[in-house]
Design an enzyme around this catalytic site. Structure first.
Site, mmCIF file in Angstrom:
data_model
loop_
_atom_site.group_PDB
_atom_site.id
_atom_site.type_symbol
_atom_site.label_atom_id
_atom_site.label_comp_id
_atom_site.label_asym_id
_atom_site.label_seq_id
_atom_site.Cartn_x
_atom_site.Cartn_y
_atom_site.Cartn_z
ATOM 1 N N ASP A 14 15.246 4.498 19.372
ATOM 2 C CA ASP A 14 14.969 3.100 19.025
ATOM 3 C C ASP A 14 15.826 2.259 19.954
ATOM 4 O O ASP A 14 15.420 1.988 21.086
ATOM 5 C CB ASP A 14 15.310 2.918 17.536
ATOM 6 C CG ASP A 14 15.136 1.500 17.036
ATOM 7 O OD1 ASP A 14 14.998 0.586 17.854
ATOM 8 O OD2 ASP A 14 15.151 1.294 15.797
ATOM 9 N N LEU A 50 -0.426 4.825 0.995
ATOM 10 C CA LEU A 50 -1.775 4.686 1.549
ATOM 11 C C LEU A 50 -1.686 3.936 2.868
ATOM 12 O O LEU A 50 -0.930 2.965 2.982
ATOM 13 C CB LEU A 50 -2.665 3.887 0.591
ATOM 14 C CG LEU A 50 -2.990 4.553 -0.749
ATOM 15 C CD1 LEU A 50 -3.647 3.548 -1.691
ATOM 16 C CD2 LEU A 50 -3.899 5.769 -0.534
ATOM 17 N N GLU A 90 8.220 -2.443 12.875
ATOM 18 C CA GLU A 90 9.361 -1.687 12.370
ATOM 19 C C GLU A 90 10.362 -2.597 11.712
ATOM 20 O O GLU A 90 10.968 -2.259 10.700
ATOM 21 C CB GLU A 90 10.029 -0.914 13.529
ATOM 22 C CG GLU A 90 11.116 0.071 13.075
ATOM 23 C CD GLU A 90 12.545 -0.468 13.153
ATOM 24 O OE1 GLU A 90 13.470 0.319 12.925
ATOM 25 O OE2 GLU A 90 12.754 -1.672 13.433
ATOM 26 N N GLU A 91 10.562 -3.778 12.320
ATOM 27 C CA GLU A 91 11.630 -4.662 11.834
ATOM 28 C C GLU A 91 11.405 -5.097 10.391
ATOM 29 O O GLU A 91 12.350 -5.396 9.681
ATOM 30 C CB GLU A 91 11.767 -5.883 12.757
ATOM 31 C CG GLU A 91 12.294 -5.548 14.153
ATOM 32 C CD GLU A 91 13.727 -4.993 14.158
ATOM 33 O OE1 GLU A 91 14.335 -4.866 13.086
ATOM 34 O OE2 GLU A 91 14.217 -4.683 15.261
ATOM 35 N N THR A 104 0.830 -1.216 0.000
ATOM 36 C CA THR A 104 0.000 0.000 0.000
ATOM 37 C C THR A 104 0.860 1.260 0.000
ATOM 38 O O THR A 104 0.759 2.086 0.911
ATOM 39 C CB THR A 104 -0.924 0.025 1.233
ATOM 40 O OG1 THR A 104 -0.090 -0.020 2.410
ATOM 41 C CG2 THR A 104 -1.899 -1.132 1.253
ATOM 42 N N ASP A 154 17.226 -4.104 20.969
ATOM 43 C CA ASP A 154 16.471 -3.619 19.805
ATOM 44 C C ASP A 154 15.103 -4.224 19.794
ATOM 45 O O ASP A 154 14.944 -5.369 19.383
ATOM 46 C CB ASP A 154 17.248 -3.987 18.535
ATOM 47 C CG ASP A 154 16.576 -3.472 17.274
ATOM 48 O OD1 ASP A 154 15.591 -2.725 17.373
ATOM 49 O OD2 ASP A 154 17.049 -3.825 16.181
ATOM 50 N N HIS A 191 9.929 1.855 18.253
ATOM 51 C CA HIS A 191 9.130 0.691 17.865
ATOM 52 C C HIS A 191 9.063 -0.308 19.005
ATOM 53 O O HIS A 191 9.829 -0.230 19.970
ATOM 54 C CB HIS A 191 9.615 0.064 16.559
ATOM 55 C CG HIS A 191 10.952 -0.627 16.587
ATOM 56 N ND1 HIS A 191 11.091 -1.982 16.752
ATOM 57 C CD2 HIS A 191 12.199 -0.145 16.406
ATOM 58 C CE1 HIS A 191 12.372 -2.307 16.668
ATOM 59 N NE2 HIS A 191 13.071 -1.209 16.467
ATOM 60 N N GLU A 204 2.897 3.912 8.172
ATOM 61 C CA GLU A 204 1.446 3.900 7.960
ATOM 62 C C GLU A 204 0.784 5.046 8.725
ATOM 63 O O GLU A 204 -0.155 5.677 8.240
ATOM 64 C CB GLU A 204 0.842 2.555 8.382
ATOM 65 C CG GLU A 204 1.377 1.362 7.592
ATOM 66 C CD GLU A 204 1.313 1.557 6.086
ATOM 67 O OE1 GLU A 204 0.216 1.786 5.561
ATOM 68 O OE2 GLU A 204 2.381 1.502 5.423
#
Lengths: 744, 744
Positions: free
Chosen positions: A451, A267, A422-423, A264, A384, A374, A431
């Site tokens: 992060d 979008l 995120e990964e 997407t 992480d 994230h 998004e």
């Protein structure tokens, strides 16, 4: 009589005094009206005592306990473990005593890639008679109960296509275009399988670069030279004995060049959103690829035949890295054998959540300071991303308590984002920016990304737009460096990484956000929001590791973090204090603490490099760099002017619309550098100063790339593109300058 | 004693009173401070007495004299006559008594197309033996000294390529795709020359549509049926006897589909700006085309052979319009002859100026209300555009005098633009928006366009975003309709053009700005700025003329305007009053007079049409319209909410940052509808609600066009585009709704 007169005078004086008092206090100033109650609020500046209070309340043990909770189970995006962290975040942010004004989840249906637990990916060495001579490990070796968790995902390359590849093995160094080119000079690569090491090229690129040569499959591993300062033995050298990667450790990752949901583009990935056909996705591996540990890589590489690879290709193994015959040495047990990849990855559209929280602004609720991190990991993700999540939760605990106790409310609104997926390619944050594009563009003052909060415990590392340098410095000066007596984070930082500024002398070096390494990408490149990324990091004199060694492996655990990365969690605490200080200053300062003259300095630096590198050749082609020079000069003079206005105005006593006007100029500065058409081949890169670049020159990215293309092709249409991009760039910089000069 | 007591009481009372007075007035409220002086200014609303003053000072005779001055000589873009108008505007706007705060020129190097005065374009009928049997007029017939001015440019088609075309003549109606298609069913069009009439298709399209059939050249003329209500004779029926077009009158024009400078798309056309190669320009005629008068068209068309054209193709000539054999009737003097075009147009990059002027805002100088009108004409341009320029100059005279006398200064800044080179493709205004994209996007409240101020003197005509309806109504109610006793412009308007609003009942119909008919285009489609276009126009029961008949001819003169379009200049005066009233309200209102619920009504109307036209077929293809329905519903509820906030707040007494916040929401509403990637094939169209459309349906343009393409091709990739655009559209409307709901 005298007495009477005295009494008369005294009573008169008393009555007069009473009258004065009544007149002054008893009757409201009806003609001009009493000063409205909001007058003080709108003029209020950041409260230094509040910052001190904040700093003192940030607690390392709280951060440690946050991390312990967050890393109990693996929490890969959209798994049950991920949902557990969603619930944990919501519980914390909705806590009536320490929570935020509001917290909720936002869901997106995003395109992810997973291995098949019932049918694990396999890498084998197969003899000509189809005997399996060696099988690579399917899971990492267990040293603590963490590695035994059934939810530990098999190491894999997300977005590698499923499929089977079998061929003679070759060693292709880092899988860069130049690596395959060199290899192809001596070996016919058609039908081969290439083994590459991490570094030098993006993950997906290692396969994308290979395919045109007829390579059928690619392996990737982490060489001990690149991650372990050469150490290899899990008997005494690697985790659990040190922070170094054990031989079976495998870096997982997204093998995807773009950011945001792949189906997407532009979008928000809602249920009924149009999705492009999966076969139209670009930037992912066209052939199977699989990561393995250096234990298995050692077994394969040291058996390779063919010529010795160049010195720059050699790693830490105690053997010569050969190109491959293709294939193994004739003297090897593997002689004549193929390497075979059986990849069973599958793609799936799954529901991923961002968790969002806000503290409503008191005076300018329509101005947003956004802080994000994230939430999803590959395995337990202690560093992480949970180091960052632990820091964020401590930040919101301290701020939330102040708000819930009625002691403080920021001038501007604070938005906290716990991004999902995120990964797999910065999906949750991307998004979010797509869904709320207009609102965020209009109102966001800055984005702060933390992060991985702590890579190592030596020094602060910060990157961002040049305008945030000042606020980073101010914050870093007020925080004690962990483990050092009476040294500030700033003083420690400037020792590790510095540069000489023409205006400011020797100062810490703030990096640039020109890539898409974390969730700042959509904010910087798509929205043009002034952003920064903050962490604590290495002493580079002590290690050459590409990144902390347990990165994206099953060893990135609470045990690892608390024993080797940040014992006592004091670096985490320093990051929470520094980032929180930045956050409060952004939210509470009367005049936004963004400095446009610092931006001018970097534009001048970029210009200088561009002149040196390009002017001679461009002039020979009648392409003038004068418009660019003029644009940078305009920007400098506009920035100096705005600085002067700020310095010479009594903004606390002038109309609040004046400070708002100046703040709008500062807030929208980066927006002015956006051109949605400047990089037609780069998805969602719109910022003409900070876009990613392939040319690797410290100057304007589009110009550098266009010049490199033209120089290598020599075609006049490519020189036209250089001229075109110069015009795009000059116009954007002039446009940014226009927004800084007097508003009319 | 009583006296003494009385005296005592009275003196006491007097002393007390004195004390009260001293206390109240003599001592400043030091604890909370005196209310700052700016407090009243920031809370000030529009002053109705100022509007009354403005209305009373707008003078019809001043407008008349402005027009007389502006139309002394032809002032085609970049000619000496154009420079004369530049100087005139500057002189007026820099006048110390009636001028603006500041006025200056902005220059652009733009790509224009001109005929060659030494080598005029020729249209001839040539016999097989190369005898010239007929030559079309090269200049229009003279009725007043205006037509004799040597600076009257020969009628031509700007951007028609130079070249020679010779072939048998065919009649192609309006040159629409369907016209050539029908013609091609009976005639082999290869090698022919087509004659077409104005209307039905864009100018350039008449040649672009012809070329694929092998047509070599195109003529275009204005049929008396379309412009003169059928009248044709200059003995007593046409100008100078009436407003109708004389037989030799020729409509000039730009034969160019795009807007803005053709060589520098998206870039301001400065000297060193990159220019695309001229051969890469799209949307201009690929074959020579030339306009002629109906006098010559009559001579050609009535001699055509072949079958009679359909009834819809017939015009006002007293003969049957035949298709052409191809070529002329065998009985004609022209039998077997060809029609020949010799076109000597040349393109040139020339220096075109905008003249800019500003009145600085007092409270919010960083908010712009922009008012614009182009300055360049084809010939004398009394109506197009000098009627508008005369109105603008009268507006600025009245406002400038108030400013220069210190009687008034608007809350927000006013910017006036006298655009250059509009006739060639809205060039001056488009370049301005490209150069100042960031600044204008950030700060512009609204754009008001008055190009042709008066087409005719019957009624107001207004187009714009739905949110401006309210302010147009408010202004029109306060202005007397010209030539009518005690009727307002509003009351007159609602009689001529109305609709029934679900919320408001019968109201005047405000049109949409979905095309690129005047300088509002770049503001609406490229910048997403709330805009309107205002003029006085026809009584449609009295004429069917496509436009006022002298449009783009040598007859559009002061004589024509003052005798036939607006004797006494009272309609001009009504436009100046209405537009000026709108302008003052936009600049001075505390809360911006833009209504988002009126916007919601139109979105609902568009949605209703889309559901009726498309839902059935889309559902059959599993494409859901629910996201679009939900988006429109979100917008409606967000708009209702914002309206309620405005209605229930005491904004004059709350912090000025609250009204600023609401005004930002209103100002940026249209910006939220922009998507730079929504219309990849339409240059500089980014507004998803108002982009131009080929489908001709009263609904969302991109959806309508995508649906029409899919329906006609039936290809699944085209249905995918429908789904894609639905997502783009729904996301944009949801995004706009987000900007209207509570800011956090």
């Amino acid at each position: 009589m005298i007495t009477q007169v005295l009494i008369g005078i005294l009573s008169g004086a008393a009555i007069l005094t009473a009258g004065i008092l009544i007149g002054h206090y008893g009757i409201s100033q009806s003609s001009s009206g009493a000063p409205p109650s909001w007058l003080k609020d709108v003029a209020k500046d950041v409260d230094e005592s509040l910052i001190e209070k904040f700093l003192s309340e940030v607690d390392n043990i709280q951060i440690q306990e946050n991390l312990r909770e967050l890393t109990k189970v693996p929490h890969m995006a959209t798994t049950a473990g991920d949902e557990q962290t969603v619930q944990f975040m919501l519980k914390r942010w909705q806590d009536p005593e320490t929570g935020l004004d509001q917290a909720w989840r936002e869901e997106y249906m995003v395109y992810l890639s997973f291995p098949d637990p019932k049918n694990p990916n396999k890498v084998t060495v197969v003899s000509p008679s189809d005997t399996v001579l060696h099988t690579a490990r399917e899971k990492e070796k267990s040293y603590t109960p963490d590695q035994d968790d059934p939810e530990v995902v098999q190491p894999y390359a997300a977005y590698s296509p499923a499929g089977h590849a079998k061929g003679k093995l070759v060693y292709a160094n880092q899988g860069k275009p130049s690596d395959y080119q060199l290899l192809n000079q001596t070996i016919d690569l058609r039908g081969t399988v290439a083994i590459t090491r991490y570094g030098g090229a993006g993950r997906a690129a290692k396969a994308i670069n290979a395919a045109p040569y007829g390579v059928l499959g690619v392996l990737v591993y982490t060489d001990p030279l690149d991650i372990n300062d050469g150490l290899m033995s899990d008997i005494d050298e690697t985790y659990p004995h040190s922070w170094y990667l054990p031989p079976s450790g495998v870096e997982r990752g997204s093998f995807n060049t773009h950011y945001g949901d792949l189906l997407t583009p532009y979008l928000a990935a809602k249920e009924e959103t149009y999705r492009i056909p999966a076969e139209n996705i670009t930037g992912i591996p066209p052939i199977p690829i699989q990561p393995i540990g250096f234990e298995d890589a050692y077994t394969l590489i040291c058996e390779l035949g063919g010529e010795a690879a160049p010195a720059a290709w050699q790693g830490a193994f105690n053997c010569t890295y050969n190109f491959g015959g293709p294939g193994f040495k004739s003297t090897s047990y593997f002689n004549n054998s193929d390497v075979k990849l059986d990849i069973f990855n599958h793609e799936e559209v799954k529901n991923s959540s961002n968790v969002m929280g806000v503290i409503r602004g008191s005076v300018e609720p329509d101005r947003y300071v956004i802080y994000g991190n994230h939430r999803d990991s590959w395995v337990h993700g202690a560093i992480d991303p949970s180091s960052g999540t632990s820091v964020m939760l401590e930040l919101t605990r301290v701020l939330g308590s102040l708000v819930q106790q009625g002691k403080w409310r920021p001038r501007r609104s604070m938005i906290f984002g716990s991004w999902g997926a995120e990964e797999f390619g910065l999906i949750g944050s991307a998004e979010y920016t797509e869904q709320y594009f207009a609102k965020l563009s209009e109102r966001t003052v800055a984005y702060v990304n933390v992060d991985i909060a702590v890579f190592a415990n030596a020094t602060l590392r910060a990157s961002g737009m040049p305008s945030v340098q000042n606020i980073l410095f101010a914050a870093a000066k007020q925080v004690d460096a962990p483990g050092l007596d009476s040294t500030s984070v700033y003083d420690n930082w400037v020792r590790y990484a510095n540069r000489t500024s023409p205006a400011l002398g020797i100062i810490p070096r703030v990096g640039y956000l020109s890539g898409a390494g974390s969730d700042y990408a959509a904010f910087v490149h798509y929205l043009g929001i002034t952003s920064m990324d903050i962490s604590y990091t290495y002493d580079r004199t002590k290690t050459n590791a590409r990144i902390y060694p347990a990165y994206h492996t099953a060893y990135d655990t609470f045990d690892y973090a608390s024993r080797f990365i940040d014992p006592g969690f004091v670096s985490h605490q320093a990051i929470a204090r520094t980032a929180g200080n930045v956050l409060i200053r952004l939210a509470d300062s009367l005049v936004l603490p963004l400095n446009c003259s610092d931006y001018a300095e970097i534009l001048e630096d970029y210009l200088g490099t561009a002149m040196t590198l390009y002017e001679h050749q461009l002039r020979a082609r009648n392409i003038s760099m004068e418009p660019l020079k003029r644009a940078v000069a305009s920007f400098r003079s506009a920035a100096a002017h705005l600085d002067r206005v700020i310095r010479t105005s009594d903004l606390a006593n002038e109309t609040p619309l004046k400070v708002r006007r100046i703040n709008d100029q500062l807030m929208l500065l980066d927006r002015a550098f956006l051109d949605p058409l400047a990089f037609p081949n780069k998805h969602a890169y719109r910022h003409v100063i900070w876009a990613s670049s392939d040319a690797g020159k410290p100057t304007f990215p589009g110009l550098a790339d266009a010049f490199a293309t033209a120089e290598s092709s020599g075609q006049s249409r490519h020189w036209d593109k250089v001229h075109y991009h110069l015009s795009v760039l000059s116009q954007a910089i002039e446009g940014a300058a226009h927004t800084l000069v007097d508003v009319i």
